[in-house]
Structure formats: C-alpha cells, structure tokens
Design a protein around this motif. Structure first.
Motif, short mmCIF file in Angstrom:
data_model
loop_
_atom_site.label_atom_id
_atom_site.label_comp_id
_atom_site.label_asym_id
_atom_site.label_seq_id
_atom_site.Cartn_x
_atom_site.Cartn_y
_atom_site.Cartn_z
N GLY A 368 0.82 -1.21 0.00
CA GLY A 368 0.00 0.00 0.00
C GLY A 368 0.85 1.26 0.00
N VAL A 369 1.92 1.28 0.80
CA VAL A 369 2.82 2.45 0.84
C VAL A 369 3.50 2.63 -0.50
CG1 VAL A 369 4.93 3.35 1.87
CG2 VAL A 369 3.16 2.35 3.33
N LEU A 370 3.95 1.52 -1.12
CA LEU A 370 4.63 1.61 -2.42
C LEU A 370 3.69 2.09 -3.52
CD1 LEU A 370 6.86 -1.61 -2.37
CD2 LEU A 370 7.61 0.76 -2.17
N SER A 371 2.40 1.81 -3.37
CA SER A 371 1.46 2.21 -4.43
C SER A 371 1.34 3.73 -4.52
CB SER A 371 0.08 1.58 -4.19
OG SER A 371 -0.47 2.08 -2.97
N PHE A 372 1.28 4.44 -3.36
CA PHE A 372 1.18 5.90 -3.44
C PHE A 372 2.56 6.57 -3.44
CE2 PHE A 372 0.45 5.10 1.15
CZ PHE A 372 1.51 5.81 1.70
N GLN A 385 12.96 -3.51 -5.54
CA GLN A 385 13.04 -4.98 -5.64
C GLN A 385 12.46 -5.57 -4.37
OE1 GLN A 385 16.86 -6.53 -6.81
NE2 GLN A 385 16.48 -8.51 -5.87
N LEU A 386 11.45 -6.42 -4.52
CA LEU A 386 10.73 -6.97 -3.37
C LEU A 386 11.06 -8.45 -3.20
CD1 LEU A 386 7.20 -5.37 -3.90
CD2 LEU A 386 8.96 -4.64 -2.29
N GLN A 387 11.25 -8.84 -1.93
CA GLN A 387 11.38 -10.26 -1.57
C GLN A 387 10.55 -10.46 -0.31
OE1 GLN A 387 15.47 -11.51 -1.23
NE2 GLN A 387 16.01 -10.84 -3.27
N LEU A 388 9.25 -10.61 -0.53
CA LEU A 388 8.31 -10.68 0.60
C LEU A 388 7.96 -12.13 0.90
CD1 LEU A 388 5.92 -7.75 -0.42
CD2 LEU A 388 8.03 -7.66 0.93
N LEU A 422 18.83 1.42 -6.30
CA LEU A 422 18.01 0.25 -6.02
C LEU A 422 17.56 0.28 -4.57
CD1 LEU A 422 16.88 -2.56 -6.84
CD2 LEU A 422 19.07 -3.53 -6.05
N LEU A 423 16.24 0.11 -4.36
CA LEU A 423 15.68 -0.03 -3.03
C LEU A 423 15.18 -1.46 -2.90
CD1 LEU A 423 14.64 1.01 -0.30
CD2 LEU A 423 12.55 1.76 -1.47
N GLU A 424 15.79 -2.22 -1.99
CA GLU A 424 15.43 -3.63 -1.81
C GLU A 424 14.68 -3.77 -0.48
OE1 GLU A 424 17.49 -8.08 -1.80
OE2 GLU A 424 18.71 -6.27 -1.99
N ILE A 425 13.48 -4.37 -0.56
CA ILE A 425 12.64 -4.56 0.62
C ILE A 425 12.38 -6.05 0.78
CG2 ILE A 425 10.45 -4.02 1.75
CD1 ILE A 425 10.31 -1.48 0.06
N THR A 426 12.76 -6.60 1.93
CA THR A 426 12.55 -8.02 2.20
C THR A 426 11.82 -8.18 3.52
OG1 THR A 426 14.64 -8.29 3.38
CG2 THR A 426 14.71 -8.61 1.01
N ASN A 437 13.41 -5.59 6.22
CA ASN A 437 14.72 -5.02 5.88
C ASN A 437 14.56 -4.14 4.65
OD1 ASN A 437 17.38 -4.59 4.86
ND2 ASN A 437 18.10 -6.33 6.06
N MET A 438 14.86 -2.85 4.79
CA MET A 438 14.80 -1.90 3.68
C MET A 438 16.21 -1.36 3.45
SD MET A 438 11.27 0.21 4.40
CE MET A 438 9.68 -0.61 4.41
N SER A 439 16.82 -1.76 2.34
CA SER A 439 18.20 -1.34 2.06
C SER A 439 18.26 -0.62 0.73
CB SER A 439 19.13 -2.56 2.03
OG SER A 439 18.74 -3.49 1.05
#
Length: 503
Positions: A368-372, A385-388, A422-426, A437-439
C-alpha cells in the motif's frame, strides 16, 4: 643469587620462556642418566677388552718370540723355510700353552702356501671328524684372513674383533719375522661371552630407543608449547582489540583456551547487550523529557499561529480590493501551513497517541505504501526490488503508524539516491519476530551519524526537522519492536525493523 630471587626471576619471564625452562629441566634428568649409562657401559667394555687384549698380547708375543728364536737357530734363510717346518715348529711351541689356556685358539698362517694351522678350541663340546675339522679350519681362515693379510703387509701386530653378531671373537695377530722378513703370521683368539655382546647389543638398542623416545617427546613438547603460546598470543591480541572495540570477538580456538575465548565472547556479548539496553533507556528518558518540553512549546506556538491565520482571513475580506493583497496573503498562508505542519510533528513526537490496534498484514502495508509512493520513486529513478515472505502471519498493530514509518524510510532512501539506485525490501520471520529489511544503494551513513540518527532534531537535510526517524523509532517502540540501522559509507544503508508476533 638466592632461591627467592630465582623464583621471582622465573615468574617475570614470559609463558614461552617458563615452559621452555620447565621442559629443559624435565628433559635434563633422563639425558644425564643416559649419558652416565653410555659412559659407564663404555668404560666397562673398555676394561673387558683391555683385559683380553693384554692376555692375548702376552701369549702371542711369548710364543712368537720362542718360535722366531727356534727358526733363527736353524740357520736357514727365510725364503728356504718350508711351510711344513713352520707348522711343525709352531705346533711344538704352542702345544704346551693349550692346557693352561682353555678357550683360546692359536693359529699360524703361511702366506706362501695360503694355509693355516689351528690349535686349541674356543669351545669344544665333542671331538670333530676329519671333514668337520677341515670345514672348521676353512671357516676360521675365511673369518681371519683379512686381519692376517693386513698384519703381513703392514708388518705390525693388531687387535680386532671378528665373527658374527652372535659369535664374536677377539684376536691378537702378530707377524713372525726371521732375519727381518715375514715368514708367517701368528694369532690367538678368545671368544666373547655371548651374554656380554648380547647385553651390549641390547644396551645399545635401548640407548637408541631411549634417544628416539626423547626426541619424539621433545618434538611433541615443543609443538605443544608452540600451540599454547600461539594460542595465548592470539588471546592477548584479541583482548587488546576488544579493549578498543567491545564488538570485536575473540577467534574460535580449541581446547581449554577455546573455552576461555568462548566465555570471554559471551561476556562481551552480554556487555554489548547491556550497553545497548542502557543506551535505549537513556534515549527513552531523554525523549520523555524532551517530549514534555516540545509539547509545551508546540502549544505555545499554536496559539499565535491561530491568531495569524484569523488575521489573514480578515485581511482577505476587508482588503480584498487592494492591489497585491492576494499575493501577500497567499505567501502568509503557505508559511502558516508549513509552521502548522512542523507544530503537528512536534506534538506527534512529544505526545505520542496510543496505538490503534487491529489485525493487519505487513506485506499488504508495504504494498500500500509503495502504491502511493510509486510516482515519487519513478521521478527519483529508484528501482524497487521486493522479496516478501508470503507465509508471514498477521500481527496486531497500528497500521497508520507503521505506514508512516515505512514512508519515512522510503523517502529517506530515495533522497539518499539523487541519481537513482536500487531499493530492496525483504520480509522474513523468526519464532517471535517479523523482520522488515529496507536497504538502498545510496550515499550511506557514517558511523558517527548512525549514533545520532534517531535523535530528535538531528538532520543532515537543509529543510528537514529531524523528527521523522525519531517519530518512527518511537512508533516501533510503542509496538514492542525495535529498529536498527546498518550502513557502509558510499555503499548504501539498511534499516531493519523487528515487530513481535502477538497472538
């Protein structure tokens, strides 16, 4: 130097020197015993051989002299003396000595005929047949020939040991000289007691075995000393580094030193955790005191801001026909709204509201945060880049506060990458925690800045208030979680959020 001085000097030495001294003292005792045994045994052997040499020398010299006188009295030139005459005269001279010298063998060697005459036995248990006698003489000649030839060629007597390992004979060999020319070689031999040379052999074998064992013990001990001292040196170096940095743990080691290293590491980890808790407690106390001050200041600022807003509205109504008044009132409105936003942040920081708990999905909140935030990230040329983890359980949390935390971190990451990145969120989980983890690959944060990054009003931005991360830190704490930062300058930063899983 007294005993106490020696002991004090020993204690002052390094561990390596102490071990070497102890090892040298321990090894000195068997070495001295071995040296004494070698010296004593050699002296014993020397006495035995000297006694036999003197006895055989006396016998050979007396019989040799008697034989030489008899041959010389015959008046025959040396080259004309036959081997038969030599053997007969030798027999007549030696036979009287045989009964009183049992165990001694006499012999005569005639170089011209390459034959020998043997009288007496080293050990005679039975009478020999003619064939056995011939074989005996041949064996004696084969064993003795080298010494006989040496005495003939050198015209000098010699003392030697012949025979095999289990049947050794000591011999004294002397040339028979007539008118200055060697006509024969006489010798006498006595058998060594088997016990003597067997014990001598085993004694030597025992010496070599003892020396080998001592060498192996020495090598093993020195290797052990080296391992111990190197381990102690590693501990000393590790402890020295730990003095400067408590987070630097000692290296893994084996044995008792390894147990010591692990115990020190556990203590260091405990101290680190204690230090971290103390820092968090100090920060919480600091935030509480600062929050009270900020709340009071914000209230005091809000009243005059409200008055300014009311006056601007009146100016818009009463002076609406004046030229340029709209431009001035619009500028005032913008500044008032900006100050009102800052005041609201101060109030949010100084008087955090209770969390509005409800069940939510962390993955859904992030999406939801990434959408807006997508438009802003595209403008900044930031790739996400998402690794959920799809198996994350739902948790009880205040969704609005968590969204605000995620927005603050994402915005800060985008601003740290002005040229894109690059913003990587896992997301992942342990038994008790959900980990976010947000790097980013931005400019990173220095070690000095990481110590202050969650402090209120600390900011590196020109127009920032320095409250965003402080409010985020406070919000995560209200959820019973924790937020940490890890960064390498010029290589990016990572924010790690841990939220408890509460059923």
């Amino acid at each position: 130097m007294s005993y106490k001085d020696l002991l004090l000097s020993f204690k002052r030495k390094s561990l390596t020197n102490q071990l070497v001294i102890i090892f040298a003292v321990i090894m000195l005792v068997p070495l001295l015993a071995l040296m004494y045994d070698i010296f004593f045994a050699s002296q014993t052997d020397r006495v035995i051989f000297l006694d036999k040499e003197q006895r055989l020398t006396a016998l050979v010299k007396s019989t040799n002299l008697e034989l030489s006188i008899k041959l010389d009295s015959l008046g025959i030139e040396p080259e004309h003396i036959s081997s038969t005459l030599l053997h007969n005269e030798f027999t007549q001279v030696v036979e009287p000595y045989i009964p009183s010298n049992s165990g001694i063998r006499f012999g005569l060697y005639v170089p011209l005929t390459d034959k020998i005459t043997v009288l007496g036995f080293l050990h005679n248990y039975r009478n020999l047949s003619p064939e056995e006698e011939t074989l005996r003489e041949r064996e004696i000649f084969d064993n003795t020939k080298s010494g006989l030839v040496a005495a003939e060629m050198g015209n000098e007597p010699l003392f030697r040991i012949s025979g095999s390992l289990d049947d050794q004979v000591v011999e004294y060999i002397s040339p028979v000289v007539v008118k200055g020319k060697v006509v024969a070689v006489m010798w006498a031999g006595e058998r060594l007691n088997p016990f003597f040379y067997q014990s001598s052999f085993y004694r030597k074998l025992l010496r070599y075995f003892t020396l080998g064992v001592l060498a192996l013990v020495m090598i093993a001990t020195l290797r052990t000393i080296k391992n111990i001292t190197s381990g102690v040196d590693r501990l000393k170096q590790g402890l020295h580094r730990m003095e400067n940095d408590i987070h630097h743990l000692l290296p893994e080691m084996s044995g008792e030193l390894g147990q010591v290293a692990r115990a020190v590491n556990r203590m260091a980890v405990s101290l680190t955790q204690k230090e971290k808790l103390e820092d968090q407690l100090r920060q919480s106390e600091h935030l509480i005191a600062l929050g009270r001050l900020v709340t009071g200041v914000a209230h005091e600022l809000r009243n005059p801001i409200g008055i300014i807003k009311t006056l601007v509205e009146l100016m818009k109504q009463e002076y609406s026909q004046m030229t340029g008044i709209e431009e001035f009132t619009r500028a005032i409105d913008e500044q008032v709204e900006r100050q009102d936003m800052v005041i609201q942040e101060l109030l949010d920081f100084g008087r955090p509201t209770k969390v509005a708990i409800k069940e939510c999905s962390i993955n859904d909140l992030i999406m939801g945060v990434l959408s807006f935030s997508a438009a802003m990230l595209r403008k900044q040329k930031v790739k996400v880049q998402l690794q959920l983890d799809n198996k994350l359980p739902k948790i009880l949390a205040d969704t609005e506060k968590l969204k605000q935390v995620f927005v603050n971190i994402i915005v800060n990451a985008a601003e740290a990458m002005p040229a894109g990145g690059l913003l990587e969120i896992t997301t992942s989980q342990t038994d008790e925690m959900i980990i976010i983890n947000m790097s980013d690959t931005g400019e990173g944060i220095s070690e000095e800045e990481m110590l202050k990054i969650f402090d209120p009003f600390y900011t590196t931005k020109e127009a920032g208030t320095g409250l965003g991360l402080s409010i985020s830190y406070q919000s995560i704490k209200l959820h019973g979680g924790m937020i940490e930062v890890d960064s390498v300058p010029n290589k990016g930063a990572a924010f790690i959020i841990k939220l408890p899983i509460i059923s």
